[in-house]
Design an enzyme around this catalytic site. Structure first.
Site, short mmCIF file in Angstrom:
data_model
loop_
_atom_site.label_atom_id
_atom_site.label_comp_id
_atom_site.label_asym_id
_atom_site.label_seq_id
_atom_site.Cartn_x
_atom_site.Cartn_y
_atom_site.Cartn_z
N PHE A 80 0.81 -1.22 0.00
CA PHE A 80 0.00 0.00 0.00
C PHE A 80 0.84 1.27 0.00
CE2 PHE A 80 -2.50 -3.32 2.20
CZ PHE A 80 -3.47 -3.51 1.23
N LEU A 87 0.83 6.71 1.16
CA LEU A 87 0.20 5.50 1.67
C LEU A 87 -1.26 5.43 1.27
CD1 LEU A 87 1.77 5.65 5.21
CD2 LEU A 87 2.25 3.93 3.48
N CYS A 88 -1.68 4.27 0.85
CA CYS A 88 -3.08 4.02 0.49
C CYS A 88 -3.74 3.32 1.68
CB CYS A 88 -3.14 3.15 -0.77
SG CYS A 88 -4.82 2.78 -1.30
N LEU A 89 -4.09 4.11 2.69
CA LEU A 89 -4.73 3.59 3.90
C LEU A 89 -5.91 4.48 4.25
CD1 LEU A 89 -1.52 2.88 6.04
CD2 LEU A 89 -2.91 1.21 4.78
N HIS A 149 -10.88 6.53 -4.14
CA HIS A 149 -11.67 5.76 -3.18
C HIS A 149 -12.83 6.57 -2.60
CE1 HIS A 149 -8.93 2.33 -2.76
NE2 HIS A 149 -7.93 3.18 -2.80
#
Length: 159
Positions: A80, A87-89, A149
Site C-alpha cells: 500500500f 500510503l493508500c490507507l 476511493h
C-alpha cells in the site's frame, strides 16, 4: 509504552522541538511477524526499520496528518505504498480519520495496514526527496488515492 509493545518509535523530526508539525515514525522489523511478507522483504534487503514521516497540518486533529514512507524504497503499490512514499490507507483520509486517534494509535494502524499488504521492496534507499518537495509530491499522490476511493473503500475495484 504502547509504541514499544508494537515495535514503533515516534519522535519529533526537530530534536530541539522547534517544529511540532513534522514527526518521524519508525517501524522496527524485529517487531514484525517473522512469517509476514513485509518482514521477509525487509530481511532480504537487511533493512531494520521502515521510516515514515508524519506531517501535522494546521487543521489537525479535525483532518488527518499526512504520512509517507521515507525509506526503504518500496516497489510501486507494494504494501500500500505508492509514489513518493504516499500510503493508500483509509485511516489517512477524511472518510477514515477520527480526531480521537492519537499519533501513537495512528502508528499502530499504519503498521497493521502495511502488514496486510503484499509486494516487494526495491532496495534500502529512500522513496524520494526527504524535504518539503517530497512531502508535497506525496500529498498530491495521497489526494489522488483518496479521490479514487471517494465513494467507498470497500467497493474499490469492484466497479
Amino acid at each position: 509504552r504502547d509504541l514499544e509493545e508494537h515495535g514503533l518509535e515516534l519522535s519529533l523530526s526537530d530534536p530541539e522541538g522547534g517544529d511540532l508539525h513534522c514527526w518521524k515514525l519508525r517501524l522496527h522489523s524485529s517487531a514484525l511477524d517473522a512469517e509476514s511478507k513485509l518482514r521477509q522483504e525487509l530481511r532480504r534487503w537487511d533493512v531494520e526499520e521502515v521510516e515514515l514521516e508524519v506531517w501535522i497540518q494546521n487543521s489537525f486533529p479535525a483532518t488527518p496528518p499526512l504520512a509517507r514512507v521515507l525509506r526503504p524504497c518500496f516497489s510501486p503499490g507494494s504494501f500500500f505504498v505508492h509514489q513518493h512514499g504516499a500510503l493508500c490507507l483509509e485511516v489517512l483520509t477524511a472518510q477514515g480519520w477520527s480526531p480521537a486517534l492519537s499519533l501513537s494509535q495512528l502508528g499502530v494502524q499504519i503498521k497493521a495496514g502495511l502488514l496486510q499488504g503484499q509486494g516487494t521492496i526495491a532496495g534500502p534507499g529512500a522513496m524520494g526527496d526527504a524535504g518539503p518537495l517530497g512531502r508535497q509530491r506525496a500529498a498530491v499522490v495521497a489526494q489522488q488515492i483518496e479521490s479514487a476511493h471517494e465513494k467507498d473503500w470497500n467497493s474499490f475495484g469492484s466497479q
